[in-house]
Design a protein around this motif. Structure first.
Motif, PDB file in Angstrom:
ATOM      1  N   PRO A  44       0.789  -1.234   0.000  1.00  0.00           N
ATOM      2  CA  PRO A  44       0.000   0.000   0.000  1.00  0.00           C
ATOM      3  C   PRO A  44       0.827   1.294   0.000  1.00  0.00           C
ATOM      4  O   PRO A  44       0.413   2.280  -0.591  1.00  0.00           O
ATOM      5  CB  PRO A  44      -0.832  -0.106   1.278  1.00  0.00           C
ATOM      6  N   LEU A  45       1.991   1.299   0.651  1.00  0.00           N
ATOM      7  CA  LEU A  45       2.823   2.506   0.648  1.00  0.00           C
ATOM      8  C   LEU A  45       3.328   2.804  -0.760  1.00  0.00           C
ATOM      9  O   LEU A  45       3.343   3.952  -1.201  1.00  0.00           O
ATOM     10  CB  LEU A  45       3.992   2.363   1.633  1.00  0.00           C
ATOM     11  N   VAL A  46       3.737   1.780  -1.483  1.00  0.00           N
ATOM     12  CA  VAL A  46       4.181   1.965  -2.867  1.00  0.00           C
ATOM     13  C   VAL A  46       3.012   2.482  -3.708  1.00  0.00           C
ATOM     14  O   VAL A  46       3.167   3.420  -4.499  1.00  0.00           O
ATOM     15  CB  VAL A  46       4.754   0.650  -3.446  1.00  0.00           C
ATOM     16  N   GLY A  47       1.832   1.912  -3.510  1.00  0.00           N
ATOM     17  CA  GLY A  47       0.648   2.364  -4.232  1.00  0.00           C
ATOM     18  C   GLY A  47       0.319   3.817  -3.926  1.00  0.00           C
ATOM     19  O   GLY A  47      -0.041   4.588  -4.819  1.00  0.00           O
ATOM     20  N   TRP A  48       0.435   4.224  -2.642  1.00  0.00           N
ATOM     21  CA  TRP A  48       0.170   5.596  -2.239  1.00  0.00           C
ATOM     22  C   TRP A  48       1.098   6.560  -2.978  1.00  0.00           C
ATOM     23  O   TRP A  48       0.661   7.568  -3.534  1.00  0.00           O
ATOM     24  CB  TRP A  48       0.359   5.717  -0.724  1.00  0.00           C
ATOM     25  N   VAL A  49       2.394   6.247  -2.988  1.00  0.00           N
ATOM     26  CA  VAL A  49       3.380   7.121  -3.619  1.00  0.00           C
ATOM     27  C   VAL A  49       3.154   7.173  -5.132  1.00  0.00           C
ATOM     28  O   VAL A  49       3.215   8.249  -5.740  1.00  0.00           O
ATOM     29  CB  VAL A  49       4.812   6.654  -3.271  1.00  0.00           C
ATOM     30  N   GLN A  50       2.888   6.041  -5.749  1.00  0.00           N
ATOM     31  CA  GLN A  50       2.655   6.026  -7.192  1.00  0.00           C
ATOM     32  C   GLN A  50       1.363   6.759  -7.553  1.00  0.00           C
ATOM     33  O   GLN A  50       1.276   7.375  -8.604  1.00  0.00           O
ATOM     34  CB  GLN A  50       2.638   4.596  -7.708  1.00  0.00           C
ATOM     35  N   HIS A  51       0.367   6.690  -6.679  1.00  0.00           N
ATOM     36  CA  HIS A  51      -0.892   7.389  -6.931  1.00  0.00           C
ATOM     37  C   HIS A  51      -0.712   8.909  -6.876  1.00  0.00           C
ATOM     38  O   HIS A  51      -1.172   9.631  -7.750  1.00  0.00           O
ATOM     39  CB  HIS A  51      -1.950   6.947  -5.911  1.00  0.00           C
ATOM     40  N   HIS A  52      -0.007   9.397  -5.852  1.00  0.00           N
ATOM     41  CA  HIS A  52       0.143  10.841  -5.664  1.00  0.00           C
ATOM     42  C   HIS A  52       1.261  11.444  -6.502  1.00  0.00           C
ATOM     43  O   HIS A  52       1.187  12.619  -6.863  1.00  0.00           O
ATOM     44  CB  HIS A  52       0.358  11.162  -4.184  1.00  0.00           C
ATOM     45  N   ARG A  53       2.324  10.687  -6.742  1.00  0.00           N
ATOM     46  CA  ARG A  53       3.473  11.097  -7.562  1.00  0.00           C
ATOM     47  C   ARG A  53       4.260  12.278  -7.013  1.00  0.00           C
ATOM     48  O   ARG A  53       5.152  12.784  -7.669  1.00  0.00           O
ATOM     49  CB  ARG A  53       3.035  11.401  -8.998  1.00  0.00           C
ATOM     50  N   ARG A  54       3.906  12.739  -5.854  1.00  0.00           N
ATOM     51  CA  ARG A  54       4.647  13.783  -5.157  1.00  0.00           C
ATOM     52  C   ARG A  54       4.362  13.621  -3.676  1.00  0.00           C
ATOM     53  O   ARG A  54       3.527  12.818  -3.288  1.00  0.00           O
ATOM     54  CB  ARG A  54       4.290  15.164  -5.673  1.00  0.00           C
ATOM     55  N   ALA A  55       5.033  14.384  -2.848  1.00  0.00           N
ATOM     56  CA  ALA A  55       4.834  14.248  -1.406  1.00  0.00           C
ATOM     57  C   ALA A  55       3.363  14.496  -1.059  1.00  0.00           C
ATOM     58  O   ALA A  55       2.727  15.404  -1.602  1.00  0.00           O
ATOM     59  CB  ALA A  55       5.729  15.228  -0.662  1.00  0.00           C
ATOM     60  N   TYR A  57       0.342  13.734   2.390  1.00  0.00           N
ATOM     61  CA  TYR A  57       0.180  13.296   3.772  1.00  0.00           C
ATOM     62  C   TYR A  57      -1.256  12.880   4.038  1.00  0.00           C
ATOM     63  O   TYR A  57      -2.179  13.220   3.308  1.00  0.00           O
ATOM     64  CB  TYR A  57       0.616  14.369   4.763  1.00  0.00           C
ATOM     65  N   ALA A  58      -1.403  12.126   5.129  1.00  0.00           N
ATOM     66  CA  ALA A  58      -2.713  11.754   5.665  1.00  0.00           C
ATOM     67  C   ALA A  58      -2.639  12.022   7.161  1.00  0.00           C
ATOM     68  O   ALA A  58      -1.780  11.476   7.846  1.00  0.00           O
ATOM     69  CB  ALA A  58      -3.025  10.294   5.390  1.00  0.00           C
ATOM     70  N   ALA A  64      -6.182   7.942   4.428  1.00  0.00           N
ATOM     71  CA  ALA A  64      -5.045   7.290   3.776  1.00  0.00           C
ATOM     72  C   ALA A  64      -5.409   6.235   2.744  1.00  0.00           C
ATOM     73  O   ALA A  64      -4.537   5.507   2.282  1.00  0.00           O
ATOM     74  CB  ALA A  64      -4.138   6.674   4.833  1.00  0.00           C
ATOM     75  N   LEU A  65      -6.672   6.115   2.383  1.00  0.00           N
ATOM     76  CA  LEU A  65      -7.107   5.147   1.374  1.00  0.00           C
ATOM     77  C   LEU A  65      -6.631   3.748   1.739  1.00  0.00           C
ATOM     78  O   LEU A  65      -6.922   3.251   2.808  1.00  0.00           O
ATOM     79  CB  LEU A  65      -6.627   5.581  -0.019  1.00  0.00           C
ATOM     80  N   ARG A  66      -5.876   3.122   0.835  1.00  0.00           N
ATOM     81  CA  ARG A  66      -5.422   1.742   1.053  1.00  0.00           C
ATOM     82  C   ARG A  66      -4.410   1.614   2.193  1.00  0.00           C
ATOM     83  O   ARG A  66      -4.174   0.530   2.685  1.00  0.00           O
ATOM     84  CB  ARG A  66      -4.796   1.193  -0.232  1.00  0.00           C
ATOM     85  N   LEU A  67      -3.811   2.713   2.602  1.00  0.00           N
ATOM     86  CA  LEU A  67      -2.841   2.662   3.703  1.00  0.00           C
ATOM     87  C   LEU A  67      -3.509   2.602   5.072  1.00  0.00           C
ATOM     88  O   LEU A  67      -2.844   2.398   6.080  1.00  0.00           O
ATOM     89  CB  LEU A  67      -1.941   3.896   3.668  1.00  0.00           C
ATOM     90  N   GLN A  68      -4.816   2.783   5.126  1.00  0.00           N
ATOM     91  CA  GLN A  68      -5.523   2.810   6.405  1.00  0.00           C
ATOM     92  C   GLN A  68      -5.255   1.560   7.233  1.00  0.00           C
ATOM     93  O   GLN A  68      -4.913   1.652   8.413  1.00  0.00           O
ATOM     94  CB  GLN A  68      -7.022   2.979   6.179  1.00  0.00           C
ATOM     95  N   ALA A  69      -5.380   0.396   6.642  1.00  0.00           N
ATOM     96  CA  ALA A  69      -5.167  -0.852   7.383  1.00  0.00           C
ATOM     97  C   ALA A  69      -3.725  -0.955   7.894  1.00  0.00           C
ATOM     98  O   ALA A  69      -3.486  -1.400   9.021  1.00  0.00           O
ATOM     99  CB  ALA A  69      -5.518  -2.054   6.513  1.00  0.00           C
ATOM    100  N   THR A  70      -2.765  -0.524   7.100  1.00  0.00           N
ATOM    101  CA  THR A  70      -1.360  -0.551   7.511  1.00  0.00           C
ATOM    102  C   THR A  70      -1.138   0.389   8.686  1.00  0.00           C
ATOM    103  O   THR A  70      -0.472   0.029   9.662  1.00  0.00           O
ATOM    104  CB  THR A  70      -0.447  -0.160   6.341  1.00  0.00           C
ATOM    105  N   MET A  71      -1.702   1.589   8.609  1.00  0.00           N
ATOM    106  CA  MET A  71      -1.538   2.556   9.695  1.00  0.00           C
ATOM    107  C   MET A  71      -2.154   2.039  10.990  1.00  0.00           C
ATOM    108  O   MET A  71      -1.562   2.187  12.066  1.00  0.00           O
ATOM    109  CB  MET A  71      -2.156   3.898   9.302  1.00  0.00           C
ATOM    110  N   GLU A  72      -3.300   1.431  10.890  1.00  0.00           N
ATOM    111  CA  GLU A  72      -3.945   0.898  12.086  1.00  0.00           C
ATOM    112  C   GLU A  72      -3.163  -0.287  12.655  1.00  0.00           C
ATOM    113  O   GLU A  72      -2.973  -0.390  13.861  1.00  0.00           O
ATOM    114  CB  GLU A  72      -5.387   0.511  11.775  1.00  0.00           C
ATOM    115  N   ARG A  73      -2.690  -1.163  11.794  1.00  0.00           N
ATOM    116  CA  ARG A  73      -1.928  -2.330  12.249  1.00  0.00           C
ATOM    117  C   ARG A  73      -0.612  -1.907  12.901  1.00  0.00           C
ATOM    118  O   ARG A  73      -0.220  -2.428  13.934  1.00  0.00           O
ATOM    119  CB  ARG A  73      -1.675  -3.278  11.072  1.00  0.00           C
TER     120      ARG A  73
END
Length: 170
Positions: A44-55, A57-58, A64-73
């Protein structure tokens, strides 16, 4: 990042020769819950960076979209991720987690993280880590793909079989 942005945790990944992102450095993580050693393209972190293509934050896991589960875990509430580019090629990822003061990330933090990412890119470029060499093609494959004089077959031009019938008249 620790001084200029006062973040509690940070991790930086650099692209390895096989396209995965390998942990290049981190701070603030406990020994039991250290950062992952490598991230593949589906992380998900790779997906987040590729989706935004620049810095980007959430300031809450729900943002955080798909990163939500990672952040919670992994138990962090805020994150800022900055891509590390050499030219137009994504060669690394910088992720900053939670400010020490508990404050939200802001646009000023985005600009500072981009400056940090540029410095990381300079280091990667100077060590050659940002240029993954193409794998050499085996000679037999090169011979099959790139024949001098154009396309050739074992058959003469008059001996080519007819194309297969793809549709019947019915």
């Amino acid at each position: 990042a620790r001084e200029s942005l006062a973040v509690a945790r940070a991790r930086c990944y650099a692209m390895g020769p096989t396209g995965e992102y390998r942990l290049a450095g981190s701070f603030g993580f406990g020994s039991r819950f250290g950062p992952e050693e490598s991230l593949d393209a589906s992380h998900p972190l790779v997906g987040w960076v590729q989706h935004h293509r620049r810095a980007a934050y959430a300031n809450a896991p729900a943002d955080a979209l798909r990163l939500q589960a990672t952040m919670e875990r992994e138990q962090y509430a805020r994150m800022l991720a900055a891509p590390v580019y050499v030219g137009s090629r994504l060669v690394g990822i910088l992720e900053l987690q939670d400010k020490q003061s508990g404050a939200f990330f802001t646009s000023d933090d985005l600009r500072e993280s981009e400056r940090i990412a540029e410095r990381i890119a300079d280091v990667l470029e100077s060590y050659g880590a940002a240029s993954v060499a193409d794998e050499p093609i085996p000679q037999e494959d090169a011979d099959a793909l790139f024949r001098p004089g154009g396309y050739e077959t074992d058959l003469d031009a008059g001996e080519l079989p007819p194309p297969p019938a793809l549709f019947s008249s019915r």
